[in-house]
Design a protein around this motif. Structure first.
Motif, PDB file in Angstrom:
ATOM      1  N   ASP A 293       0.852  -1.186   0.000  1.00 42.23           N
ATOM      2  CA  ASP A 293       0.000   0.000   0.000  1.00 42.23           C
ATOM      3  C   ASP A 293       0.890   1.240   0.000  1.00 42.23           C
ATOM      4  OD1 ASP A 293      -2.235   1.542   0.010  1.00 42.23           O
ATOM      5  OD2 ASP A 293      -2.974   0.908   1.967  1.00 42.23           O
ATOM      6  N   GLU A 294       0.438   2.295  -0.702  1.00 40.40           N
ATOM      7  CA  GLU A 294       1.268   3.485  -0.937  1.00 40.40           C
ATOM      8  C   GLU A 294       2.614   3.035  -1.536  1.00 40.40           C
ATOM      9  OE1 GLU A 294      -0.033   6.327  -0.721  1.00 40.40           O
ATOM     10  OE2 GLU A 294      -1.736   6.045   0.625  1.00 40.40           O
ATOM     11  N   ALA A 295       2.526   2.222  -2.574  1.00 38.59           N
ATOM     12  CA  ALA A 295       3.705   1.525  -3.105  1.00 38.59           C
ATOM     13  C   ALA A 295       4.707   2.447  -3.775  1.00 38.59           C
ATOM     14  CB  ALA A 295       3.267   0.439  -4.085  1.00 38.59           C
ATOM     15  N   HIS A 296       4.343   3.713  -4.046  1.00 48.61           N
ATOM     16  CA  HIS A 296       5.320   4.645  -4.629  1.00 48.61           C
ATOM     17  C   HIS A 296       6.499   4.856  -3.688  1.00 48.61           C
ATOM     18  CE1 HIS A 296       2.019   6.905  -2.638  1.00 48.61           C
ATOM     19  NE2 HIS A 296       3.030   7.510  -2.046  1.00 48.61           N
ATOM     20  N   ILE A 297       6.363   4.423  -2.437  1.00 45.17           N
ATOM     21  CA  ILE A 297       7.458   4.522  -1.474  1.00 45.17           C
ATOM     22  C   ILE A 297       8.677   3.737  -1.948  1.00 45.17           C
ATOM     23  CG2 ILE A 297       8.145   3.739   0.853  1.00 45.17           C
ATOM     24  CD1 ILE A 297       5.426   4.684   1.831  1.00 45.17           C
ATOM     25  N   ILE A 298       8.486   2.669  -2.745  1.00 45.22           N
ATOM     26  CA  ILE A 298       9.633   1.856  -3.186  1.00 45.22           C
ATOM     27  C   ILE A 298      10.160   2.304  -4.537  1.00 45.22           C
ATOM     28  CG2 ILE A 298       8.833  -0.132  -1.868  1.00 45.22           C
ATOM     29  CD1 ILE A 298       8.183  -1.412  -4.693  1.00 45.22           C
ATOM     30  N   LYS A 299       9.875   3.538  -4.943  1.00 46.13           N
ATOM     31  CA  LYS A 299      10.304   3.981  -6.275  1.00 46.13           C
ATOM     32  C   LYS A 299      11.821   3.933  -6.444  1.00 46.13           C
ATOM     33  CE  LYS A 299      10.168   8.932  -5.097  1.00 46.13           C
ATOM     34  NZ  LYS A 299       9.679   8.789  -3.711  1.00 46.13           N
ATOM     35  N   ASN A 300      12.572   4.056  -5.352  1.00 48.39           N
ATOM     36  CA  ASN A 300      14.022   3.885  -5.442  1.00 48.39           C
ATOM     37  C   ASN A 300      14.344   2.399  -5.275  1.00 48.39           C
ATOM     38  OD1 ASN A 300      16.793   3.891  -5.232  1.00 48.39           O
ATOM     39  ND2 ASN A 300      16.825   4.749  -3.171  1.00 48.39           N
ATOM     40  N   HIS A 301      14.639   1.727  -6.386  1.00 44.77           N
ATOM     41  CA  HIS A 301      14.800   0.279  -6.349  1.00 44.77           C
ATOM     42  C   HIS A 301      16.044  -0.166  -5.600  1.00 44.77           C
ATOM     43  CE1 HIS A 301      17.349   1.323  -9.832  1.00 44.77           C
ATOM     44  NE2 HIS A 301      17.978   0.199  -9.594  1.00 44.77           N
ATOM     45  N   ARG A 302      16.935   0.771  -5.267  1.00 47.40           N
ATOM     46  CA  ARG A 302      18.149   0.401  -4.550  1.00 47.40           C
ATOM     47  C   ARG A 302      17.996   0.488  -3.036  1.00 47.40           C
ATOM     48  NH1 ARG A 302      23.508   2.557  -7.697  1.00 47.40           N
ATOM     49  NH2 ARG A 302      22.967   1.851  -9.779  1.00 47.40           N
ATOM     50  N   ALA A 303      16.905   1.070  -2.566  1.00 44.63           N
ATOM     51  CA  ALA A 303      16.720   1.268  -1.131  1.00 44.63           C
ATOM     52  C   ALA A 303      16.515  -0.069  -0.419  1.00 44.63           C
ATOM     53  CB  ALA A 303      15.525   2.179  -0.884  1.00 44.63           C
ATOM     54  N   LYS A 304      16.838  -0.094   0.881  1.00 48.08           N
ATOM     55  CA  LYS A 304      16.709  -1.325   1.666  1.00 48.08           C
ATOM     56  C   LYS A 304      15.280  -1.846   1.645  1.00 48.08           C
ATOM     57  CE  LYS A 304      20.370  -1.233   5.163  1.00 48.08           C
ATOM     58  NZ  LYS A 304      20.635  -1.152   6.624  1.00 48.08           N
ATOM     59  N   GLN A 305      14.320  -0.937   1.815  1.00 51.11           N
ATOM     60  CA  GLN A 305      12.938  -1.393   1.891  1.00 51.11           C
ATOM     61  C   GLN A 305      12.465  -1.967   0.557  1.00 51.11           C
ATOM     62  OE1 GLN A 305      11.486   2.220   3.453  1.00 51.11           O
ATOM     63  NE2 GLN A 305      11.181   3.232   1.496  1.00 51.11           N
ATOM     64  N   SER A 306      12.996  -1.445  -0.554  1.00 48.77           N
ATOM     65  CA  SER A 306      12.653  -2.004  -1.861  1.00 48.77           C
ATOM     66  C   SER A 306      13.218  -3.413  -2.001  1.00 48.77           C
ATOM     67  CB  SER A 306      13.187  -1.112  -2.984  1.00 48.77           C
ATOM     68  OG  SER A 306      12.666   0.195  -2.881  1.00 48.77           O
ATOM     69  N   ASN A 307      14.474  -3.594  -1.597  1.00 45.85           N
ATOM     70  CA  ASN A 307      15.084  -4.925  -1.656  1.00 45.85           C
ATOM     71  C   ASN A 307      14.362  -5.908  -0.753  1.00 45.85           C
ATOM     72  OD1 ASN A 307      17.122  -4.224  -3.487  1.00 45.85           O
ATOM     73  ND2 ASN A 307      18.418  -3.415  -1.866  1.00 45.85           N
ATOM     74  N   ALA A 308      13.912  -5.404   0.407  1.00 46.22           N
ATOM     75  CA  ALA A 308      13.239  -6.281   1.373  1.00 46.22           C
ATOM     76  C   ALA A 308      11.917  -6.809   0.823  1.00 46.22           C
ATOM     77  CB  ALA A 308      13.018  -5.536   2.682  1.00 46.22           C
ATOM     78  N   VAL A 309      11.101  -5.935   0.220  1.00 49.32           N
ATOM     79  CA  VAL A 309       9.805  -6.401  -0.293  1.00 49.32           C
ATOM     80  C   VAL A 309       9.989  -7.289  -1.520  1.00 49.32           C
ATOM     81  CG1 VAL A 309       8.529  -4.431   0.638  1.00 49.32           C
ATOM     82  CG2 VAL A 309       9.417  -4.316  -1.694  1.00 49.32           C
ATOM     83  N   ASN A 310      11.044  -7.039  -2.291  1.00 51.54           N
ATOM     84  CA  ASN A 310      11.292  -7.871  -3.471  1.00 51.54           C
ATOM     85  C   ASN A 310      11.637  -9.306  -3.098  1.00 51.54           C
ATOM     86  OD1 ASN A 310      10.835  -5.671  -5.068  1.00 51.54           O
ATOM     87  ND2 ASN A 310      12.985  -5.251  -5.506  1.00 51.54           N
ATOM     88  N   LYS A 311      12.181  -9.508  -1.896  1.00 51.80           N
ATOM     89  CA  LYS A 311      12.594 -10.847  -1.470  1.00 51.80           C
ATOM     90  C   LYS A 311      11.445 -11.657  -0.870  1.00 51.80           C
ATOM     91  CE  LYS A 311      17.402  -9.518  -0.552  1.00 51.80           C
ATOM     92  NZ  LYS A 311      18.002 -10.359  -1.581  1.00 51.80           N
ATOM     93  N   LEU A 312      10.296 -11.035  -0.656  1.00 54.08           N
ATOM     94  CA  LEU A 312       9.161 -11.747  -0.070  1.00 54.08           C
ATOM     95  C   LEU A 312       8.649 -12.815  -1.034  1.00 54.08           C
ATOM     96  CD1 LEU A 312       7.214  -8.678   1.368  1.00 54.08           C
ATOM     97  CD2 LEU A 312       8.452 -10.403   2.710  1.00 54.08           C
ATOM     98  N   ASN A 313       8.233 -13.936  -0.498  1.00 52.39           N
ATOM     99  CA  ASN A 313       7.663 -15.014  -1.309  1.00 52.39           C
ATOM    100  C   ASN A 313       6.148 -14.903  -1.307  1.00 52.39           C
ATOM    101  OD1 ASN A 313      10.171 -16.330  -1.881  1.00 52.39           O
ATOM    102  ND2 ASN A 313      10.168 -17.109   0.214  1.00 52.39           N
ATOM    103  N   ALA A 314       5.546 -14.906  -2.479  1.00 48.08           N
ATOM    104  CA  ALA A 314       4.095 -14.775  -2.556  1.00 48.08           C
ATOM    105  C   ALA A 314       3.577 -15.323  -3.874  1.00 48.08           C
ATOM    106  CB  ALA A 314       3.683 -13.307  -2.411  1.00 48.08           C
TER     107      ALA A 314
END
Length: 824
Positions: free
Chosen positions: A385-406
């Motif tokens: 939600d409010e996913a524009h927060i991960i617009k910087n693909h190098r940020a820690k939080q972007s890497n963290a959500v990318n690693k989630l299994n779903a």
């Protein structure tokens, strides 16, 4: 805000639209025998940096269209490319020019195309020459006969039609409705929400081929990369839910989660599963836990059947999800857990819940942890939600959500594009839409062709967005939302304010004109930034401007601040005065602010990564930097405000008159006053209180619980309740509901009109039953009016990208904009 082309080239979002091909090198892909990925013919490949590779910190892995690793770029070449890539001096794209020989086992030649900003061409060429690598440029014989001809620069084209197919596809993709189960969802959904629910459900249960894949006699082929496979590619389950702000996305998503407990028929009717069916699901959960004793206590995988949903959102949005759950779902039917703060580490405890709520920062902080239970679950669905927060693909939080299994992955945001089309890459990376989830593929297939006017790039992006996204605006949703009117209140500055403003603007013009003439705006970035900020503050309230800088702008010369800690401290206070300053590298609000000796502001992680490259220089002014040239700011600055003897500013007086007139017309009307300056909110409290208004304040210094309490109290009705909410943008720009108010005051204009839209839409959204009035407070004959001109320019460029951003739009202000702002 950042200035001039040099700094724009360093921002990840804008880099690709300003770089051109320097040339190409021929490098071997090695280690083929160790990896399962294969190349089937003349094919594009993805080049992915691996800075954490334990064997080689310069490693660049090679992946095919399915993101299966083929090998690595040979060490000699990688040692030259990696530092240049890490410092954002170049980016690279790869293509294997011919089908490998059947007997090839260990290496394949690859053409690596090198792109850079024109100003950096010579630096890049020397880097290759010094390291003995042969770079083939456009005037060489090799260039004309190579794959490089395919990707060289083309003429520019307008991008006004980028998202045209989204609207055209709407009538085709949303052709049905689903009613949510009444046994779980208490609210009646609007037609657009039921249609949205149909689209979401269909996307999760689709077996269609992904875009750009076709079936032929030999199996399946990707028409863009020429990759062939005899295995059918997995369908894309999920997408981008980009409805306009305030259209009830959260309730629609809760309805989708409720469908997990239902059987949905072909005609869209859903039936809640009987107890025995639910019991079978629980048994399935238990079966998934079977295994060795160690697996029972440490792992929880293969849990697709359990249908748990993870929701990732900012802390300010927690209250929205909890409120929607409380008000619109049957008690006890959808169980939720807040994985935030003091939280369980037991995987099996989390399994008791249908929904787990967490934040981006919580996931980012646990990125390196192997014990995080979030990582041990194969989620049925992950919602950002409010996913524009991960617009910087190098940020820690972007890497963290990318690693989630779903199994199902959803991006949810009313503003999917904040800075330009590059923002969409981070969303593709999360959605795992191959090959677009690999940056080098995204660059070569979408970003570069778009930037250079190639119609193919435009067509690909249109197809992607039409397939993966759903976007409805308030105007088209037909939900009967009351009208919103926007008014501009022009305020005449007082004699004292005008005198101070004119004096500072005269000096400011001289400073900026001098920097422009010398071509040194970037070197004096912080000085220019502070000048503009102080002019804007005078327009709002002179008390916002520190007394020791009113007399002269000379103290703003931050250049060569290494041995002047008092100037660095002043720069920190300047930062803390404002909410709209971004790190020039990642274009996000700085996290762990660092100030360089050349007085530039960055995120700690961004600037350290930059100076650890082989070219250890400031990304803005190119001055050499080491870690000893980096300064941490002092503890958080809280402004001391003497409210008793402070005379209201012209804007504050005009605001007071408007609110009093509104109260006279309707005593129960509630208003929200937005400002980017927390100190102004404090200054407004006293005059409003003296005028008989009960006020509340919502600012960035409050934690999530305090903010939720303030929002709840403001929502209470009654004659004794609060009628004015003083809100900072940082605390209330997204994810909260303020529909009890019907009037919005914007105390100063923001650079980005989308930010103002977000503020307005806290009030103008589903649940609002009164007409909404928005008033912009603008000082006459000032920088305020010139900011409005920039807003108009941005809005004209914004039509193609979900009506939010334009073809080359960036958050930065270029030299032409700077001249406009300073009236030069």
């Amino acid at each position: 805000m950042s200035l001039e082309d040099d700094d724009q080239s360093q921002s990840q979002s804008s880099q690709d639209s300003e770089t051109y091909m320097v040339g190409f090198i021929i490098a071997n892909i090695v280690g083929l025998q160790y990896y399962s990925g294969r190349i089937s013919g003349r094919e594009m490949v993805g080049l992915v940096r691996e800075p954490l590779n334990q064997y080689d910190p310069n490693a660049i892995k090679v992946v095919n269209t399915r993101t299966h690793q083929v090998g690595h770029i040979e060490k000699k070449v990688a040692s030259v490319l990696a530092p240049l890539i890490d410092s954002n001096f170049i980016h690279v794209e790869g293509i294997v020019p011919k089908q490998p020989n059947k007997g090839v086992r260990y290496k394949i030649p690859c053409h690596v195309h090198v792109f850079a900003k024109i100003d950096n061409f010579e630096v890049v060429k020397f880097a290759f020459l010094d390291n003995g690598l042969c770079l083939f440029v456009e005037n060489s014989v090799m260039f004309s006969g190579s794959e490089a001809n395919v990707v060289k620069e083309r003429k520019k084209t307008d991008l006004d039609e980028v998202f045209k197919l989204v609207d055209q596809n709407l009538s085709q993709s949303v052709v049905g409705e689903i009613e949510p189960p009444k046994d779980l969802i208490l609210a009646d959904l609007f037609t657009h929400q039921k249609q949205g629910l149909y689209w979401l459900y269909r996307r999760e249960n689709s077996d269609e081929l992904p875009p750009f894949w076709v079936e032929n006699d030999n199996g399946f082929v990707n028409v863009l990369t020429r990759y062939e496979s005899d295995k059918r590619p997995d369908p894309l389950r999920g997408g981008i839910f980009a409805d306009d702000m305030g259209l009830g996305k959260t309730l629609t998503l809760l309805s989708l989660i409720a469908l997990d407990k239902c059987k949905v028929s072909d005609d869209g009717k859903c039936e809640v599963m009987e107890a025995e069916n639910e019991e079978s699901v629980m048994k399935s959960r238990k079966r998934s836990r079977k295994g060795s004793k160690k697996e029972k206590t440490e792992e929880c995988t293969g849990r697709v059947g359990s249908k748990m949903t993870l929701v990732v959102c900012p802390p300010s949005v927690f209250s929205t999800w909890i409120t929607q759950l409380t008000e619109h779902t049957k008690r006890g039917k959808l169980k939720a857990y807040m994985y935030y703060g003091d939280r369980t580490q037991d995987v099996f405890e989390l399994q008791k819940y249908d929904i787990v709520l967490t934040t981006y920062s919580t996931l980012g902080s646990g990125l390196g942890s192997s014990t995080d239970p979030i990582k041990k679950i194969d989620w049925w669905r992950v919602i950002l939600d409010e996913a524009h927060i991960i617009k910087n693909h190098r940020a820690k939080q972007s890497n963290a959500v990318n690693k989630l299994n779903a199994r199902n992955r959803w991006v949810v945001t009313g503003t999917p594009i904040q800075n330009g089309s590059m923002d969409l890459f981070s969303l593709m990376a999360f959605l795992r839409f191959d090959p677009f989830s690999t940056k080098s593929y995204w660059d070569s297939l979408v970003q570069r062709p778009i930037a250079q006017g190639n119609a193919n790039g435009l067509s690909r992006l249109q197809t992607l967005m039409a397939t993966l996204s759903l976007r409805r605006t308030k105007e088209k949703a037909e939900i009967g939302l009351p009208p919103k009117t926007i008014h501009t209140c022009h305020v005449e500055l007082s004699v004292d304010e005008r005198k101070l403003y004119d004096e500072m603007e005269t000096e400011a013009k001289n400073f900026v004109a001098k920097y422009i003439a010398k071509g040194s705006v970037t070197n004096n970035y912080s000085t220019v930034l502070s000048i503009i900020l102080r002019l804007r503050q005078i327009c709002t309230h002179t008390e916002l401007v520190p007394s020791d800088v009113r007399s002269s702008l000379l103290s703003y010369n931050f250049e060569d601040a290494s041995n002047k800690p008092e100037l660095l401290k002043k720069l920190v206070l300047l930062l803390q005065d404002s909410e709209d300053i971004d790190c020039p590298i990642c274009l996000s609000p700085p996290s762990k602010i660092i100030i360089t000796s050349c007085a530039h502001i960055f995120c700690e992680s961004c600037i350290i990564r930059a100076i650890k490259s082989s070219i250890s220089a400031c990304p803005l002014c190119r001055r050499g930097l080491t870690e000893s040239d980096l300064y941490s700011p002092p503890p958080e600055y809280a402004p001391e405000v003497d409210k008793s003897g402070c005379k209201p500013s012209s804007k504050a007086s005009a605001l007071l008159k408007l609110i009093e007139a509104s109260r006279t017309e309707n005593p129960s009307v509630k208003s929200v006053v937005f400002s980017q300056f927390r100190k102004l909110l404090l200054l407004l409290e006293q005059p409003l209180k003296e005028a008989g208004f009960k006020t509340l304040r919502l600012d960035g210094a409050m934690n999530a619980k305090k903010r939720a309490d303030v929002i709840k109290e403001f929502g209470e009705s009654g004659a004794e309740g609060p009628t004015v909410l003083l809100a900072s943008l940082k605390a209330s720009g997204t994810g909260i509901n303020l529909t009890t108010a019907s009037t919005v005051y914007l105390m100063e204009p923001w650079w980005n009109p989308a930010v103002e839209e977000q503020a307005m839409d806290r009030v103008h959204r589903i649940g609002q039953n009164k007409a909404v009035k928005v008033v912009k407070m603008i000082a006459k004959d000032s920088i305020d009016e010139r900011v409005l001109l920039l807003q108009e320019k941005k809005q004209k460029l914004a039509k193609e990208a979900f009506h939010n951003k334009g073809k080359d739009e960036k958050r930065e202000i270029d030299l032409a904009d700077l001249r406009t702002l300073m009236s030069l």
